[in-house]
Design an enzyme around this catalytic site. Structure first.
Site, mmCIF file in Angstrom:
data_model
loop_
_atom_site.group_PDB
_atom_site.id
_atom_site.type_symbol
_atom_site.label_atom_id
_atom_site.label_comp_id
_atom_site.label_asym_id
_atom_site.label_seq_id
_atom_site.Cartn_x
_atom_site.Cartn_y
_atom_site.Cartn_z
ATOM 1 C CB CYS A 168 -0.976 -0.019 1.175
ATOM 2 S SG CYS A 168 -0.210 -0.002 2.806
ATOM 3 N NE ARG B 269 -4.454 1.534 2.002
ATOM 4 C CZ ARG B 269 -4.303 2.237 0.897
ATOM 5 N NH1 ARG B 269 -5.205 2.144 -0.052
ATOM 6 N NH2 ARG B 269 -3.253 3.015 0.746
ATOM 7 C CB SER B 270 0.247 -3.534 2.801
ATOM 8 O OG SER B 270 1.126 -2.589 3.343
ATOM 9 C CG ASP C 246 -5.061 5.950 2.552
ATOM 10 O OD1 ASP C 246 -5.100 5.622 3.761
ATOM 11 O OD2 ASP C 246 -4.159 6.650 2.068
HETATM 12 P P1 4NP Z 1 -1.653 2.805 4.168
HETATM 13 O O1 4NP Z 1 -2.267 4.165 4.776
HETATM 14 O O2 4NP Z 1 -1.158 3.124 2.786
HETATM 15 O O3 4NP Z 1 -2.824 1.879 4.153
HETATM 16 O O4 4NP Z 1 -0.564 2.380 5.117
HETATM 17 C C1 4NP Z 1 -1.537 5.364 4.830
HETATM 18 C C2 4NP Z 1 -0.630 5.561 5.834
HETATM 19 C C3 4NP Z 1 0.067 6.752 5.903
HETATM 20 C C4 4NP Z 1 -0.151 7.743 4.981
HETATM 21 C C5 4NP Z 1 -1.054 7.530 3.959
HETATM 22 C C6 4NP Z 1 -1.740 6.326 3.886
HETATM 23 N N1 4NP Z 1 0.537 8.965 5.078
HETATM 24 O O5 4NP Z 1 0.248 9.860 4.275
HETATM 25 O O6 4NP Z 1 1.407 9.107 5.930
#
Ligand code: 4NP
Length: 159
Positions: free
Chosen positions: A10, A16-17, A126
C-alpha cells in the site's frame, strides 16, 4: 519445494498492507500451509519505515483474532519485483507507483489485491484520514481478498 513468496503493498505500510500480511499469514497457518509461503508487506512510500502498524489497524486485527503488533513498516525495494512471486496492491495509485518501478523483465505478478476477492470492488480505500469505521470496512475487504488469494494459489500450486 520452494515457498510461494507473497508481498502486499500500500502507500504507507502502516494501515492496509500490514493487515493483509497478518490476515494472510493467519489464514495460511490455519490451513497448515505455513511452510509453503513467505509473506511480507511494504509501502510505496518510506515515510513510516521502521514504525509499528497504525494503532487502528492493530486494534481491528486484534478484535478479529489476528496479532500484527510485531510487524514493522518498510519501503518497497526495487529488488522486491524480482524476489516475490505475487505483489498484490491495495489501490490503482499503488499499482501505478509499482509499475513505474518496473524495468523490463521481473519475477512478480503484480495486480490489484481485490482481483481475487468476491466483493465487486477494485480498491481497498485508504483509511488513514478517516474514522475507525473505515478500518472495519478495510478489514472485511482484506479478509475477502486474502481468502480469495489463498484459494487461487492453493489451486495453482496443488496445495
Ligand atoms: P496505508 O495508509 O497506505 O494503508 O498504510 C496510509 C498511511 C500513511 C499515509 C497515507 C496512507 N501517510 O500519508 O502518511
Amino acid at each position: 519445494m520452494s515457498a510461494i513468496r507473497v508481498q502486499f503493498v500500500c502507500l504507507g505500510n502502516i494501515c492496509r498492507s500490514p493487515l493483509a500480511e497478518g490476515v494472510f499469514r493467519h489464514l495460511v497457518a490455519e490451513a497448515g500451509l505455513a511452510a509453503h509461503f513467505q509473506i511480507a508487506s511494504a509501502g510505496t512510500g518510506g515515510w513510516h519505515a521502521g514504525e509499528a502498524p497504525d494503532p487502528r489497524s492493530t486494534a481491528v486485527a486484534r478484535k478479529n483474532g489476528v496479532d500484527i503488533s510485531a510487524q514493522r513498516a518498510r519501503a518497497l525495494r526495487p529488488q522486491d519485483l524480482d524476489y516475490f512471486d505475487e505483489i498484490r496492491v491495495m489501490d490503482r495509485s499503488n499499482l501505478r507507483d509499482v509499475e513505474a518501478r518496473m524495468k523490463g523483465k521481473h519475477r512478480a505478478q503484480v495486480g490489484l489485491f481485490l482481483d481475487d476477492a468476491q466483493a465487486e470492488r477494485a480498491e481497498v480505500p485508504d483509511p488513514y484520514y478517516g474514522g475507525p469505521q473505515g478500518f472495519d470496512d478495510v478489514y472485511a475487504l482484506v479478509l475477502d481478498g486474502c481468502a480469495g488469494l489463498l484459494a487461487r494459489l492453493r489451486a495453482a500450486h496443488g496445495l
